[in-house]
Design a protein around this motif. Structure first.
Motif, short mmCIF file in Angstrom:
data_model
loop_
_atom_site.label_atom_id
_atom_site.label_comp_id
_atom_site.label_asym_id
_atom_site.label_seq_id
_atom_site.Cartn_x
_atom_site.Cartn_y
_atom_site.Cartn_z
N ARG A 124 12.34 1.09 4.97
CA ARG A 124 11.17 1.56 4.21
C ARG A 124 9.92 0.99 4.89
N LEU A 125 9.64 1.54 6.08
CA LEU A 125 8.67 0.93 6.98
C LEU A 125 7.23 1.07 6.51
N ASP A 126 6.88 2.22 5.93
CA ASP A 126 5.50 2.41 5.47
C ASP A 126 5.15 1.41 4.37
N GLU A 127 6.09 1.16 3.46
CA GLU A 127 5.87 0.17 2.40
C GLU A 127 5.76 -1.23 2.99
N ALA A 128 6.62 -1.53 3.97
CA ALA A 128 6.57 -2.85 4.61
C ALA A 128 5.24 -3.06 5.32
N LEU A 129 4.75 -2.03 6.01
CA LEU A 129 3.48 -2.16 6.73
C LEU A 129 2.32 -2.38 5.77
N GLN A 130 2.32 -1.69 4.64
CA GLN A 130 1.24 -1.87 3.67
C GLN A 130 1.16 -3.33 3.22
N ILE A 131 2.31 -3.93 2.94
CA ILE A 131 2.33 -5.34 2.55
C ILE A 131 1.84 -6.21 3.70
N GLY A 132 2.30 -5.91 4.92
CA GLY A 132 1.89 -6.70 6.07
C GLY A 132 0.39 -6.69 6.29
N GLU A 133 -0.22 -5.53 6.16
CA GLU A 133 -1.67 -5.45 6.34
C GLU A 133 -2.41 -6.22 5.26
N GLU A 134 -1.87 -6.22 4.03
CA GLU A 134 -2.47 -7.02 2.96
C GLU A 134 -2.38 -8.51 3.27
#
Length: 519
Positions: free
Chosen positions: A69-79
């Protein structure tokens, strides 16, 4: 009622909540990780522990990445990266977050962005203390990011440094790092095998087996470790052992939604079946693994095994041509590793140059004696103060008399002591300035009431300090003027009001704070 104190932790006051999340994802229980993260983050937000909340979010990102679930993971990473400036933290922690986000970016195909993050993480780790849990964890993350870009040599070096830095009795974290290292070796071996470097591949597989067997025999609860061992067993001819593991574990992993471990078990079963000539059954297992593959590299692995199986099952020009075409593609991708290594070196150099420019800019805006900001930094900051911020101007009382009576050397020591006190009262977005001489300024990111409290605390600390340790008879006090920024007010007007209040403090006897009358 007396209460037990909360143990000090580098992760936050309630670290146990977030570490439980990490423990689950280290063991490979990713679905459970998300449930635990939901519970932990709700509690941590209620308690106001943002540092530990950030660590829980990091564990959530790992699980989402493992589940594809890469898009969700990236959103958290950017936060998490955005939070770095606000929350601050050790270099190793910042490097870890950058490396973890780099891995997600690379999995999404954003190679340039991912390698830039890897380079930033490397530069931070170059100057971070190379012992302790933070460095251990950050190096592990760097290794995972490098592995995602097929930079296996860098990944191997990072994992070795991570394990060399490990100085904790925590078996779970050491086992997790060593199992991750074994997974790196196995993936590296599979890729080497695809490009015909079979002896090197066999050496890496043989390195994996004793490490995996050791931790499994130690009773570590790791479905990942067992699945990796099953693949190694199938590759080294231990067919019955591999099949026994698959029969026991695969149904459980499929039912639990553990796709990563299930995919490895399908690979192990397919290899075992193919080794005994069961082509159709092997094809079925590789196809099942392909359906669970979330990343391009994982899909390519199963496509390659399917092509090999087809060529063995139905020898002929068609299947051989298909296999050769796939091998040519695999070799081309392997050569891309060289380009990525060049890209990483270039990114690392760019980050070094950016850091050098930032350091030069900071030096130009710093006071040589105290290390605080100088007049240049003051001029830069004064026009950025907005409604809600406050300016505090400070003068050392009778500083000329201190220099004349005790020497300029003593005067310099006094200024250094005051600078240290001012710096200790600055939060993340606040800046202490020395104009020159005995004049200081403090930009506070708070309203007037709280700024008064901070100013009075500083004044009392300086007043109460035992200055006799520097020179017998020495006494130091401060006069202060405070002004809170008004809506739409220009920086010059804010300065003039703070300066007027400072003048009032001096005329009223010094050693005091003057500000606008309280509402």
């Amino acid at each position: 009622m007396n209460r037990l104190p909360v143990l000090v932790s580098p992760y936050g006051a309630y670290a146990g909540l977030a570490l439980h999340v990490h423990d689950l994802t280290i063991r490979g229980h990713h679905a459970e990780t998300l449930t635990a993260a939901d519970e932990a983050e709700a509690i941590l937000m209620t308690l106001g522990d943002r540092r530990t909340h950030r660590i829980s979010r990091l564990g959530r990102m790992y699980a989402l990445n493992a589940m594809g679930r890469l898009d969700e993971a990236l959103q958290i990473g950017e936060e998490l990266i955005a939070d770095q400036d606000e929350l601050g933290g050790p270099r190793a922690t910042d490097a870890k977050i950058l490396a973890d986000v780099a891995r997600v970016l690379i999995h999404l195909g954003r190679i340039d962005d991912g390698l830039h993050h890897v380079a930033r993480a490397m530069t931070l780790l170059d100057v971070a203390p190379n012992k302790g849990p933070r460095y251990f964890s950050a190096m592990s993350s760097l290794g995972e990011a490098a592995r995602s870009a097929d930079l296996f040599e860098l990944a191997d070096d990072a994992m070795r440094r991570s394990l060399d830095s490990f100085d904790s009795p925590d078996v779970l974290y050491k086992s997790g790092a060593e199992l991750t290292h074994a997974e790196l070796w196995l993936e590296w071996a599979l890729r080497l095998e695809q490009v015909g470097r079979t002896e090197e591949a066999a050496g890496l597989v043989n390195r994996c087996v004793p490490l995996l067997e050791f931790w499994i025999n130690e009773g570590i609860d790791s479905p990942l470790g067992v699945a990796l061992l099953a693949v190694c067993q199938a590759k080294t001819g231990r067919i019955d052992e591999a099949n026994a593991v698959v029969a026991d574990l695969l149904p459980k992993m499929r039912a639990a939604g553990q796709h990563h471990e299930s995919r490895l078990l399908h690979l192990a079963h397919g290899l075992a079946l193919r080794a005994t000539g069961q082509w159709k059954a092997a094809h079925r297992e590789f196809r099942a693994g392909l359906e669970l593959a979330a990343l391009k590299a994982e899909r390519l692995l199963f496509q390659y095994e399917l092509a090999v199986t087809a060529a063995l099952e139905v020898p002929g020009e068609a299947t051989q041509a298909m296999l050769e075409a796939l091998r040519t593609h695999v070799e081309a991708l392997w050569q891309l590793r060289l380009d990525r290594r060049t890209m990483l070196r270039q990114a690392y150099r760019r980050v070094e140059l950016e850091a050098a420019r930032t350091s030069a800019d900071l030096a130009a805006a710093s006071d040589a004696l105290t290390g605080l900001g100088n007049r240049r930094m003051f001029d830069r900051r004064i026009n950025t103060v907005v409604d809600g911020g406050t300016l505090l101007l400070i003068d050392v009382d009778h500083f000329k008399d201190i220099n004349d009576r005790y020497s300029h050397g003593v005067g310099d020591r006094v200024l250094g002591e005051i600078a240290a006190v001012l710096r200790s009262h600055c939060r993340q977005d606040e800046v202490a300035i020395r104009f020159g001489g005995d004049e200081f300024a403090l930009f506070l990111a708070t309203g007037e009431a709280e700024a008064r409290t901070v100013a009075e605390r500083i004044r009392r600390v300086i007043q109460a300090r035992d200055w006799n340790t520097i020179m017998p008879g020495l006494r130091v006090t401060l006069s202060m003027g405070l002004a809170a920024c008004r809506p739409g007010e220009a920086g010059r007007e804010l300065y003039d009001r703070a300066d007027a209040h400072l003048y009032v403090a001096k005329r009223s006897g010094r050693d005091q704070l003057a500000a606008a009358a309280a509402a």
